[in-house]
Design a protein around this motif. Structure first.
Motif, PDB file in Angstrom:
ATOM      1  N   VAL A   1     -25.895  11.582  15.462  1.00 15.27           N
ATOM      2  CA  VAL A   1     -25.545  12.538  14.403  1.00 15.27           C
ATOM      3  C   VAL A   1     -25.140  11.764  13.153  1.00 15.27           C
ATOM      4  CG1 VAL A   1     -24.061  14.450  13.730  1.00 15.27           C
ATOM      5  CG2 VAL A   1     -24.783  14.214  16.123  1.00 15.27           C
TER       6      VAL A   1
ATOM      7  N   TRP B   1     -21.420  15.254   9.662  1.00 16.99           N
ATOM      8  CA  TRP B   1     -20.637  16.267  10.367  1.00 16.99           C
ATOM      9  C   TRP B   1     -20.039  17.271   9.388  1.00 16.99           C
ATOM     10  CZ3 TRP B   1     -20.343  16.307  15.707  1.00 16.99           C
ATOM     11  CH2 TRP B   1     -20.846  15.170  16.353  1.00 16.99           C
ATOM     12  N   TYR B   2     -19.941  18.512   9.853  1.00 22.33           N
ATOM     13  CA  TYR B   2     -19.422  19.611   9.034  1.00 22.33           C
ATOM     14  C   TYR B   2     -17.934  19.864   9.287  1.00 22.33           C
ATOM     15  CZ  TYR B   2     -18.784  24.436   7.419  1.00 22.33           C
ATOM     16  OH  TYR B   2     -18.319  25.572   6.807  1.00 22.33           O
TER      17      TYR B   2
ATOM     18  N   THR C   1     -22.040  19.730  13.802  1.00 20.52           N
ATOM     19  CA  THR C   1     -22.971  18.915  13.031  1.00 20.52           C
ATOM     20  C   THR C   1     -23.307  19.594  11.707  1.00 20.52           C
ATOM     21  OG1 THR C   1     -24.929  19.917  14.050  1.00 20.52           O
ATOM     22  CG2 THR C   1     -23.964  18.004  15.155  1.00 20.52           C
TER      23      THR C   1
ATOM     24  N   GLU D   1     -26.269  19.503   9.792  1.00 19.92           N
ATOM     25  CA  GLU D   1     -27.588  20.105   9.600  1.00 19.92           C
ATOM     26  C   GLU D   1     -27.825  21.301  10.518  1.00 19.92           C
ATOM     27  OE1 GLU D   1     -30.680  17.246   9.808  1.00 19.92           O
ATOM     28  OE2 GLU D   1     -29.925  16.030   8.147  1.00 19.92           O
ATOM     29  N   GLU D   2     -27.616  21.114  11.824  1.00 18.08           N
ATOM     30  CA  GLU D   2     -27.928  22.188  12.772  1.00 18.08           C
ATOM     31  C   GLU D   2     -26.778  23.170  12.955  1.00 18.08           C
ATOM     32  OE1 GLU D   2     -28.056  18.987  13.515  1.00 18.08           O
ATOM     33  OE2 GLU D   2     -30.182  18.472  13.720  1.00 18.08           O
ATOM     34  N   ARG D   3     -25.559  22.760  12.549  1.00 20.00           N
ATOM     35  CA  ARG D   3     -24.344  23.557  12.766  1.00 20.00           C
ATOM     36  C   ARG D   3     -24.167  23.904  14.244  1.00 20.00           C
ATOM     37  NH1 ARG D   3     -22.352  25.390   7.695  1.00 20.00           N
ATOM     38  NH2 ARG D   3     -22.919  23.696   6.285  1.00 20.00           N
ATOM     39  N   VAL D   4     -24.379  22.904  15.099  1.00 18.24           N
ATOM     40  CA  VAL D   4     -24.148  23.069  16.528  1.00 18.24           C
ATOM     41  C   VAL D   4     -22.915  22.262  16.920  1.00 18.24           C
ATOM     42  CG1 VAL D   4     -26.570  23.482  17.052  1.00 18.24           C
ATOM     43  CG2 VAL D   4     -25.678  21.151  17.108  1.00 18.24           C
TER      44      VAL D   4
END
Length: 259
Positions: free
Chosen positions: A222, A225-226, A239, A241-244
């Motif tokens: 990764v 990170w968000y 994460t 980009e994917e928000r997973v």
């Protein structure tokens, strides 16, 4: 908390952590997890708590809050209309936590393992509660914090210039206060024996005691990170980009079993 304003919980034991929500169909504005309970703010600004001693550590359902913070055995929040602090604690912590006289208005309040810190509108940062580990003892702050973070034995402050400061941990220090140098931070979190932060470049770094990979287990694939959250001996992040969600570290109570 999902993008549709729902909350999912996992891990813990039936009598302690929120393995299941009291009412799943409600829409939420925020959620906070403590040592043995969790609380959420509903869309109507009232608060619901669940887990151990939920009736003692949760506010009355009629009172509205702007923010809420769950600690080890207590919950504190900012009352929506007045910006004053209200705290609620289990019986053994009521005098220590609720005995503080909340004078004036505040912009933030955070709960730690057995202590509370807050940012007053005048820029001061009072702390109160259990002080065995010096987590309520502040040295001079360089400026008014942008954000406070409460840990089990520590308190952390994030400043507008991206710097971090930690105090507390007396007798329990295993590197949680050893913030990596030369970094500007966008957010951070600390619990008991380790801490993590996201730099302004999006990189997630952890430091302190590496219990079951809670520090060194950051997924290497990764890049950005968000958000992040630090637990007892585990860490979770979202994460960019994917928000997973990804979690690593101790899994003795299903903390890593993401729904």
């Amino acid at each position: 908390m999902a993008l549709n304003d729902s909350i999912a919980c996992w891990g813990g034991t039936p009598d302690t952590l929120p393995g299941s929500l009291p009412i799943t169909q409600l829409a939420w504005k925020a959620v906070t997890v403590g040592g043995f309970h969790a609380c959420g703010i509903l869309k109507n600004d009232t608060v619901r708590c669940w887990g151990r001693d939920a009736l003692q550590v949760g506010p009355p359902p009629s009172l509205k809050f702007a923010s809420i913070s769950a600690g080890g055995y207590h919950t504190c929040g900012l009352v929506l209309e007045t910006s004053t602090i209200r705290c609620y604690a289990s019986v053994s912590y009521q005098l220590t936590i609720q005995g503080y006289d909340s004078v004036g208005q505040y912009t933030q309040v955070v709960s730690g393992g057995g202590h509370v810190c807050a940012i007053h509108v005048n820029g001061s940062v009072p702390c109160w509660g259990v002080a065995f580990y010096a987590q309520t003892v502040l040295t001079a702050l360089p400026s008014v914090p942008k954000q406070l973070i409460g840990g089990a034995y520590h308190t952390m402050a994030l400043f507008k210039d991206g710097s971090l400061m930690v105090w507390g941990g007396l007798g329990m220090e295993v590197g949680q206060s050893s913030i990596p140098a030369g970094k500007a931070w966008s957010m951070a979190d600390v619990f008991n024996l380790h801490a993590c932060g996201i730099t302004t470049a999006g990189k997630l770094l952890c430091w302190g005691q590496d219990t079951n990979g809670s520090v060194d287990g950051v997924p290497p694939h990764v890049d950005s990170w968000y958000a992040l959250a630090v637990g007892g001996y585990f860490t979770c992040g979202i994460t960019m980009e994917e928000r997973v969600i990804a979690c690593w570290g101790n899994n003795d109570q299903g903390q890593l079993k993401i729904p």
